[in-house]
Design a protein around this motif. Sequence first.
Motif, PDB file in Angstrom:
ATOM      1  N   HIS A 195      24.946  62.070  23.009  1.00  0.00           N
ATOM      2  CA  HIS A 195      25.220  60.741  22.733  1.00  0.00           C
ATOM      3  C   HIS A 195      23.855  59.986  23.401  1.00  0.00           C
ATOM      4  CE1 HIS A 195      29.405  61.975  23.992  1.00  0.00           C
ATOM      5  NE2 HIS A 195      29.486  61.850  22.567  1.00  0.00           N
TER       6      HIS A 195
ATOM      7  N   GLY B 165      28.797  57.076  23.688  1.00  0.00           N
ATOM      8  CA  GLY B 165      29.481  58.330  24.397  1.00  0.00           C
ATOM      9  C   GLY B 165      31.094  57.864  24.575  1.00  0.00           C
TER      10      GLY B 165
ATOM     11  N   GLU C 257      32.910  57.100  21.341  1.00  0.00           N
ATOM     12  CA  GLU C 257      33.189  58.024  20.738  1.00  0.00           C
ATOM     13  C   GLU C 257      34.314  58.855  21.320  1.00  0.00           C
ATOM     14  OE1 GLU C 257      30.939  62.430  20.207  1.00  0.00           O
ATOM     15  OE2 GLU C 257      30.035  60.596  19.106  1.00  0.00           O
ATOM     16  N   TRP C 258      34.464  59.079  22.689  1.00  0.00           N
ATOM     17  CA  TRP C 258      35.594  59.733  23.049  1.00  0.00           C
ATOM     18  C   TRP C 258      36.804  59.151  23.256  1.00  0.00           C
ATOM     19  CZ3 TRP C 258      38.056  58.326  27.310  1.00  0.00           C
ATOM     20  CH2 TRP C 258      37.331  57.728  28.385  1.00  0.00           C
TER      21      TRP C 258
ATOM     22  N   PHE D 104      30.049  62.368  29.991  1.00  0.00           N
ATOM     23  CA  PHE D 104      28.971  61.894  29.209  1.00  0.00           C
ATOM     24  C   PHE D 104      28.085  63.095  28.792  1.00  0.00           C
ATOM     25  CE2 PHE D 104      24.495  60.525  29.151  1.00  0.00           C
ATOM     26  CZ  PHE D 104      24.485  59.896  27.944  1.00  0.00           C
ATOM     27  N   SER D 105      28.041  63.354  27.324  1.00  0.00           N
ATOM     28  CA  SER D 105      27.013  64.273  27.175  1.00  0.00           C
ATOM     29  C   SER D 105      25.647  63.798  26.377  1.00  0.00           C
ATOM     30  CB  SER D 105      27.649  65.331  25.876  1.00  0.00           C
ATOM     31  OG  SER D 105      26.980  66.237  25.465  1.00  0.00           O
TER      32      SER D 105
ATOM     33  N   LEU E 103      25.300  55.727  26.863  1.00  0.00           N
ATOM     34  CA  LEU E 103      26.511  55.613  27.387  1.00  0.00           C
ATOM     35  C   LEU E 103      27.620  55.052  26.686  1.00  0.00           C
ATOM     36  CD1 LEU E 103      25.171  54.784  31.152  1.00  0.00           C
ATOM     37  CD2 LEU E 103      26.125  57.294  30.495  1.00  0.00           C
TER      38      LEU E 103
END
Length: 322
Positions: free
Chosen positions: A51, A57, A60-61, A46-47, A54
């Motif tokens: 993002h 994120g 997206e990935w 998690f960035s 949560l």
Amino acid sequence: MAATTPIELGLNAAIVTVRDQQPQILVVRQGTAGSGDWDALPFGPFSPRAHRTLEIGLREWVQRQTAIELGYVEQLYAFGDRGRHAEPDGAHMLSIGYLALTRGETAELLGSHWSPWYAYFPWEDWRGGKPDILSSEIEPRLKAWAGQSPGPNEPIRPLRRAERLRVSFGIDGGWDEERVLERYELLYEAGLVAEAAQDGRQAAKRWPDLPELGRPMAFDHRRILATAMGRLRGKLKYRPVVFELMPPEFTLYDLQKTVEAISGTLLHKQNFRRLVEHGGLVEPTGNVSTATGGRPARLYRFRREVVLERPAPGLRVKAGRG
């Protein structure tokens, strides 16, 4: 002042679809993402700078790594037991587990594949009757374990071992399909799953000739999957989440088989249809399917207005004979 261990935040996803009347989960290919020789659930960091939330994120990935567009997503728990990502000198990994549903309408997957979830939990599928693995392997060993005295470091629990077996596995009692996590935790505590031996649990040394009880998973991913399975089975009863796994149009037969696949139990055909139709969960589309091989079957779609009409529009079905 004692040195502090850095903590990293990761996101794990139990991504579920149903194909050919079998629940499937997405796993990364063996030998990738630090999973060793065991399957692993998709996971990524998690960035907070990239993002906003949560869930954003996660979506997206997953989309970037697998080309899957997730539908329903629900947060499960935080998993952070020491040693879950064994890095002696590295950061401690705290992972947020998610249940995600998709219809599986994707192109070729990138670095991952679908795998039947009953391969990891073969004792959870009762559609063909009581699984043989329970009678031949699991129950005799659990009863032997329950007859032992608890170890000095075993946590104090409100129920004795034999009582926990009855509640979780229905030994001398009734089977509750939602207690997937409790059953896995008992097997882990008794040393009956490969992950217990991998983690060096003392109880696992009692079973040197133990066959593989379900396919193991890397880290604590089978525990996360058990959590997701129990949550989804319970959710079917009071939320219309099953329709996230259905195509826009479907037959009532396909809907029943999907519910049975997830719950691991057979349902009474007429009772199921009466519940679905009288509950206002579906409406006919006017089309028919000829894929049944027999008489054309009416096609239905999810009636979305039901979520505004009732506080808990789920499928409160009971196991029965088809």
